[in-house]
Design a protein around this motif. Structure first.
Motif, PDB file in Angstrom:
ATOM      1  N   ASP A 245       8.449   4.507   7.129  1.00 55.74           N
ATOM      2  CA  ASP A 245       7.987   3.630   6.066  1.00 55.74           C
ATOM      3  C   ASP A 245       6.744   2.856   6.498  1.00 55.74           C
ATOM      4  O   ASP A 245       6.716   1.632   6.432  1.00 55.74           O
ATOM      5  N   ASP A 246       5.720   3.557   6.957  1.00 54.72           N
ATOM      6  CA  ASP A 246       4.538   2.906   7.495  1.00 54.72           C
ATOM      7  C   ASP A 246       3.470   3.991   7.630  1.00 54.72           C
ATOM      8  O   ASP A 246       3.796   5.081   8.105  1.00 54.72           O
ATOM      9  N   PRO A 247       2.232   3.713   7.212  1.00 52.08           N
ATOM     10  CA  PRO A 247       1.197   4.745   7.400  1.00 52.08           C
ATOM     11  C   PRO A 247       0.980   5.033   8.882  1.00 52.08           C
ATOM     12  O   PRO A 247       1.186   4.147   9.722  1.00 52.08           O
TER      13      PRO A 247
ATOM     14  N   PHE B  17      -2.358  15.035  29.269  1.00 49.64           N
ATOM     15  CA  PHE B  17      -2.893  14.150  28.235  1.00 49.64           C
ATOM     16  C   PHE B  17      -1.709  13.538  27.489  1.00 49.64           C
ATOM     17  O   PHE B  17      -0.570  13.706  27.889  1.00 49.64           O
ATOM     18  N   TRP B  18      -1.968  12.842  26.398  1.00 53.37           N
ATOM     19  CA  TRP B  18      -0.824  12.336  25.635  1.00 53.37           C
ATOM     20  C   TRP B  18      -1.212  12.074  24.195  1.00 53.37           C
ATOM     21  O   TRP B  18      -2.384  12.154  23.845  1.00 53.37           O
ATOM     22  N   TYR B  19      -0.227  11.809  23.362  1.00 52.78           N
ATOM     23  CA  TYR B  19      -0.501  11.606  21.936  1.00 52.78           C
ATOM     24  C   TYR B  19       0.273  10.406  21.421  1.00 52.78           C
ATOM     25  O   TYR B  19       1.362  10.096  21.892  1.00 52.78           O
ATOM     26  N   HIS B  20      -0.344   9.740  20.444  1.00 53.87           N
ATOM     27  CA  HIS B  20       0.263   8.520  19.895  1.00 53.87           C
ATOM     28  C   HIS B  20      -0.427   8.176  18.590  1.00 53.87           C
ATOM     29  O   HIS B  20      -1.524   8.667  18.327  1.00 53.87           O
ATOM     30  N   PRO B  21       0.185   7.324  17.770  1.00 57.24           N
ATOM     31  CA  PRO B  21      -0.469   6.921  16.519  1.00 57.24           C
ATOM     32  C   PRO B  21      -1.692   6.056  16.815  1.00 57.24           C
ATOM     33  O   PRO B  21      -1.844   5.539  17.925  1.00 57.24           O
ATOM     34  N   HIS B  22      -2.567   5.898  15.823  1.00 59.48           N
ATOM     35  CA  HIS B  22      -3.676   4.973  16.006  1.00 59.48           C
ATOM     36  C   HIS B  22      -3.715   3.991  14.845  1.00 59.48           C
ATOM     37  O   HIS B  22      -4.774   3.624  14.330  1.00 59.48           O
ATOM     38  N   CYS B  23      -2.531   3.580  14.416  1.00 55.81           N
ATOM     39  CA  CYS B  23      -2.404   2.671  13.304  1.00 55.81           C
ATOM     40  C   CYS B  23      -1.146   1.860  13.548  1.00 55.81           C
ATOM     41  O   CYS B  23      -0.139   2.429  13.969  1.00 55.81           O
ATOM     42  N   ASN B  24      -1.213   0.578  13.300  1.00 54.22           N
ATOM     43  CA  ASN B  24      -0.052  -0.272  13.566  1.00 54.22           C
ATOM     44  C   ASN B  24       0.554   0.092  14.923  1.00 54.22           C
ATOM     45  O   ASN B  24       1.762   0.266  15.070  1.00 54.22           O
ATOM     46  N   THR B  25      -0.318   0.215  15.909  1.00 52.99           N
ATOM     47  CA  THR B  25       0.094   0.842  17.160  1.00 52.99           C
ATOM     48  C   THR B  25       1.060   0.002  17.988  1.00 52.99           C
ATOM     49  O   THR B  25       1.898   0.550  18.689  1.00 52.99           O
TER      50      THR B  25
ATOM     51  N   LEU C  10       0.825  -1.208   0.000  1.00 51.88           N
ATOM     52  CA  LEU C  10       0.000   0.000   0.000  1.00 51.88           C
ATOM     53  C   LEU C  10       0.856   1.253   0.000  1.00 51.88           C
ATOM     54  O   LEU C  10       0.630   2.176  -0.752  1.00 51.88           O
ATOM     55  N   THR C  11       1.845   1.233   0.873  1.00 51.63           N
ATOM     56  CA  THR C  11       2.705   2.400   1.017  1.00 51.63           C
ATOM     57  C   THR C  11       3.364   2.728  -0.310  1.00 51.63           C
ATOM     58  O   THR C  11       3.363   3.859  -0.742  1.00 51.63           O
ATOM     59  N   ARG C  12       3.881   1.699  -0.953  1.00 48.91           N
ATOM     60  CA  ARG C  12       4.605   1.934  -2.204  1.00 48.91           C
ATOM     61  C   ARG C  12       3.692   2.480  -3.278  1.00 48.91           C
ATOM     62  O   ARG C  12       4.015   3.427  -3.959  1.00 48.91           O
ATOM     63  N   ARG C  13       2.512   1.813  -3.422  1.00 45.69           N
ATOM     64  CA  ARG C  13       1.586   2.286  -4.449  1.00 45.69           C
ATOM     65  C   ARG C  13       1.291   3.754  -4.239  1.00 45.69           C
ATOM     66  O   ARG C  13       1.336   4.553  -5.140  1.00 45.69           O
ATOM     67  N   ARG C  14       1.014   4.093  -3.013  1.00 46.00           N
ATOM     68  CA  ARG C  14       0.630   5.445  -2.687  1.00 46.00           C
ATOM     69  C   ARG C  14       1.808   6.393  -2.951  1.00 46.00           C
ATOM     70  O   ARG C  14       1.648   7.482  -3.487  1.00 46.00           O
ATOM     71  N   LEU C  15       2.990   5.930  -2.596  1.00 43.68           N
ATOM     72  CA  LEU C  15       4.188   6.737  -2.788  1.00 43.68           C
ATOM     73  C   LEU C  15       4.404   7.058  -4.256  1.00 43.68           C
ATOM     74  O   LEU C  15       4.714   8.186  -4.621  1.00 43.68           O
ATOM     75  N   LEU C  16       4.224   6.027  -5.108  1.00 41.38           N
ATOM     76  CA  LEU C  16       4.427   6.225  -6.528  1.00 41.38           C
ATOM     77  C   LEU C  16       3.484   7.296  -7.039  1.00 41.38           C
ATOM     78  O   LEU C  16       3.858   8.185  -7.773  1.00 41.38           O
ATOM     79  N   LYS C  17       2.226   7.210  -6.572  1.00 43.17           N
ATOM     80  CA  LYS C  17       1.240   8.200  -6.975  1.00 43.17           C
ATOM     81  C   LYS C  17       1.706   9.592  -6.568  1.00 43.17           C
ATOM     82  O   LYS C  17       1.675  10.534  -7.337  1.00 43.17           O
ATOM     83  N   MET C  18       2.165   9.683  -5.336  1.00 45.25           N
ATOM     84  CA  MET C  18       2.606  10.971  -4.815  1.00 45.25           C
ATOM     85  C   MET C  18       3.775  11.530  -5.606  1.00 45.25           C
ATOM     86  O   MET C  18       3.824  12.694  -5.937  1.00 45.25           O
TER      87      MET C  18
ATOM     88  N   PRO D 296      -8.267   9.646   6.780  1.00 46.56           N
ATOM     89  CA  PRO D 296      -7.455   8.725   5.990  1.00 46.56           C
ATOM     90  C   PRO D 296      -6.109   8.479   6.669  1.00 46.56           C
ATOM     91  O   PRO D 296      -5.670   9.262   7.504  1.00 46.56           O
ATOM     92  N   TYR D 297      -5.511   7.377   6.303  1.00 48.12           N
ATOM     93  CA  TYR D 297      -4.118   7.124   6.654  1.00 48.12           C
ATOM     94  C   TYR D 297      -3.249   8.305   6.247  1.00 48.12           C
ATOM     95  O   TYR D 297      -3.516   8.936   5.227  1.00 48.12           O
ATOM     96  N   VAL D 298      -2.179   8.539   6.967  1.00 45.01           N
ATOM     97  CA  VAL D 298      -1.160   9.480   6.499  1.00 45.01           C
ATOM     98  C   VAL D 298       0.016   8.620   6.028  1.00 45.01           C
ATOM     99  O   VAL D 298       0.720   8.012   6.832  1.00 45.01           O
ATOM    100  N   TYR D 299       0.148   8.546   4.702  1.00 43.33           N
ATOM    101  CA  TYR D 299       1.146   7.639   4.126  1.00 43.33           C
ATOM    102  C   TYR D 299       2.540   8.238   4.190  1.00 43.33           C
ATOM    103  O   TYR D 299       2.709   9.449   4.410  1.00 43.33           O
ATOM    104  N   THR D 300       3.517   7.401   3.961  1.00 43.28           N
ATOM    105  CA  THR D 300       4.903   7.846   3.918  1.00 43.28           C
ATOM    106  C   THR D 300       5.054   9.040   2.978  1.00 43.28           C
ATOM    107  O   THR D 300       4.593   8.986   1.836  1.00 43.28           O
ATOM    108  N   GLY D 301       5.640  10.109   3.452  1.00 44.37           N
ATOM    109  CA  GLY D 301       5.873  11.286   2.627  1.00 44.37           C
ATOM    110  C   GLY D 301       4.696  12.251   2.609  1.00 44.37           C
ATOM    111  O   GLY D 301       4.797  13.354   2.082  1.00 44.37           O
ATOM    112  N   ASP D 302       3.587  11.842   3.197  1.00 40.85           N
ATOM    113  CA  ASP D 302       2.391  12.674   3.196  1.00 40.85           C
ATOM    114  C   ASP D 302       2.285  13.432   4.522  1.00 40.85           C
ATOM    115  O   ASP D 302       3.054  13.186   5.454  1.00 40.85           O
ATOM    116  N   HIS D 303       1.317  14.342   4.583  1.00 39.17           N
ATOM    117  CA  HIS D 303       1.126  15.040   5.862  1.00 39.17           C
ATOM    118  C   HIS D 303      -0.357  15.206   6.165  1.00 39.17           C
ATOM    119  O   HIS D 303      -1.212  15.008   5.297  1.00 39.17           O
TER     120      HIS D 303
END
Ligand code: C2O
Ligand code: CU
Length: 464
Positions: free
Chosen positions: A89-91, A134-142, A4-12, A114-121
């Protein structure tokens, strides 16, 4: 996931050329004083850092590039903005744990953004209504991303807060490292089906037993965030008078001294500590749970005594959380159980490929694009009581996104009417949590032992 990451990266790359994101708004890497309309830049990074004596650990993840993720300071009632730039290298996404904010800013992939893919913001912007820790952390591949370092602390300041002589922030967490100081497997399935897999190296602010100087006889405000993916602490302070002022971002109705106070992943505690009078005296902050008690950090009294009194600390202002109306509240039953049902391992946000746990018999790892139906549909502005029962032999720090609840009663112990976002439910306990459904959107409700969350103990409520 890499596919997924790669496909998205290529598009970007096709659209933007190599670099992708414009880095005009680089944050202040030193201070991170945040409460300005200028966004704080939180760029994910893979770094090397020293967590064990044997040498630096590779593949540590952080925001920024200088060790631990920065402590973010916000101001109650003032707009905050952050740009997440994903350079690993991970959304990923960012969830602002405990902060009541608009659903779109909540950082849960698929459900709200949406996911925030590699290279995206992705640009986050919200105004924190509540002061506290409070605190902050990812909510994907946690399990992987948090396990490797992506857990940071947030302080929301209130100008009316009582004055202290010093303030410290502690980010408590573990790391699963081998003897060579490198990461080992983040979990073992048989442990995921029980307490969760413990780390091998324990740190406070990414350090082994750090010591901080504080004025002798002075009043210290200590903010502690329990950001580990697994570990439950029994917290105690030795060598000084200490009072719990706040839990999970809200003042406690009645202060008390923490004597083996149980605190699970996701929770926070604020203490008022009165330092000893004598220069050089050491206060230790301990975890006394289990067979290997541990000094987490120490405070050392420095200078001439300030001769303060812990009873002089004025109460913290209550946060503007709506009062649940018990007379009209509708009840929602919620049973936490173990399951043997299999979860397909094709989740694309870090599924572990196991189903060990369920909420109301449904095991959901929280990361399929086509989520299970919500646990309940709530009417905006109405009062609800979650009657939650733990049918398992483990404790579970159950966390609700987007709204704060009030602890109404427990079947096994006297409870204060705490306002919170995370309740550590014990085996065989039944607890009632009341709240007003005053924030529209889809809000997760899950165990914050990440292996439990990712092997089924996740659900959500919909407020419309
Ligand atoms: Cu601390 Cu669902 O998160
Ligand atoms: Cu759990």
């Amino acid at each position: 996931m890499t596919g997924l990451t790669r496909r998205r990266l290529l598009k970007m790359a096709a659209v933007t050329g190599a670099g992708g994101v414009g880095l005009s708004a680089i944050g202040r890497l030193g201070g991170w004083a945040a409460a300005s309309p200028q966004p704080v830049v939180l760029q994910t990074a893979k770094i090397q850092t020293k967590l064990m004596d044997v040498g630096p650990t590779d593949n540590v993840l952080t925001y920024g590039n200088a060790g631990m993720p920065p402590v973010l300071r916000m101001k109650k009632g003032e707009p905050f903005a952050a740009r997440l730039i994903n350079a690993i290298d991970d959304p990923t996404t960012i969830h602002w744990h405990g902060i009541r904010l608009p659903n779109k800013m909540d950082g849960v992939p698929f459900l709200v953004q949406p996911y925030v893919y590699t290279g995206d913001h992705f640009d986050y912007a919200f105004t924190p209504p509540d002061a506290g820790t409070f605190w902050y952390h990812p909510h994907c591949n946690t399990l992987e991303q948090m396990g490797h370092g992506l857990t940071g602390v947030i302080v929301v300041e209130n100008p009316n807060d009582p004055k202290f002589d010093a303030e410290f922030v502690l980010n408590l967490r573990d790391w699963r490292l081998g003897d060579d100081g490198q990461f080992i497997d983040q979990f073992r399935p048989r442990d995921a089906a029980r307490t969760g897999t413990y780390g091998t190296v324990r740190t406070a602010n990414w350090l082994d037993q750090p010591q901080y100087d504080a004025p002798a006889g002075g009043l210290v405000r200590l903010r502690v965030a329990f950001t580990d993916v697994t570990r439950i602490y029994a917290f105690r302070v030795d060598g000084a008078e200490a009072m719990v002022m706040a839990l999970d971002g809200n003042p406690v109705p009645e202060r008390f001294s923490p004597d083996a106070l149980l605190l699970g992943p996701g929770q926070r505690m604020e203490l008022a500590i009165r330092m000893p009078d004598q220069e050089g005296a050491v206060v230790s902050l301990r975890d006394v749970r289990g067979t290997k008690p541990k000094i987490l950090a120490t405070l050392r009294a420095a200078g001439m005594s300030f001769k303060r009194d812990v009873r002089d600390v004025a109460p913290l202002e209550a946060n503007p959380v709506a009062e649940v109306d018990l007379a009209s509240a509708q009840h929602i039953s919620l049973a936490l159980s173990a399951t043997a049902e299999n979860i397909p391992s094709d989740g694309i946000c870090g599924s572990l490929g196991y189903g060990f746990w369920a909420i109301n018999k449904v095991p959901w790892p929280g990361d399929t694009p086509d989520p299970t139906t919500p646990l309940a549909e709530l009417k905006l502005g109405k009062s609800y009581v979650i009657d939650m029962e733990n049918l398992t032999p483990q404790s579970h720090p159950m966390h609700l996104h987007g709204m704060s609840f009030k602890v109404l009663s427990s079947s096994t112990r006297p409870v204060q009417p705490l306002i919170s976002d995370t309740y550590l439910i014990q085996p065989n306990e039944k607890v009632s949590l009341g709240f007003v459904a005053d924030n529209p959107g889809d809000w997760l409700l899950h165990c914050h032992i990440i292996e439990h969350q990712k092997s089924g103990m996740t659900s959500y409520v919909r407020v419309v």
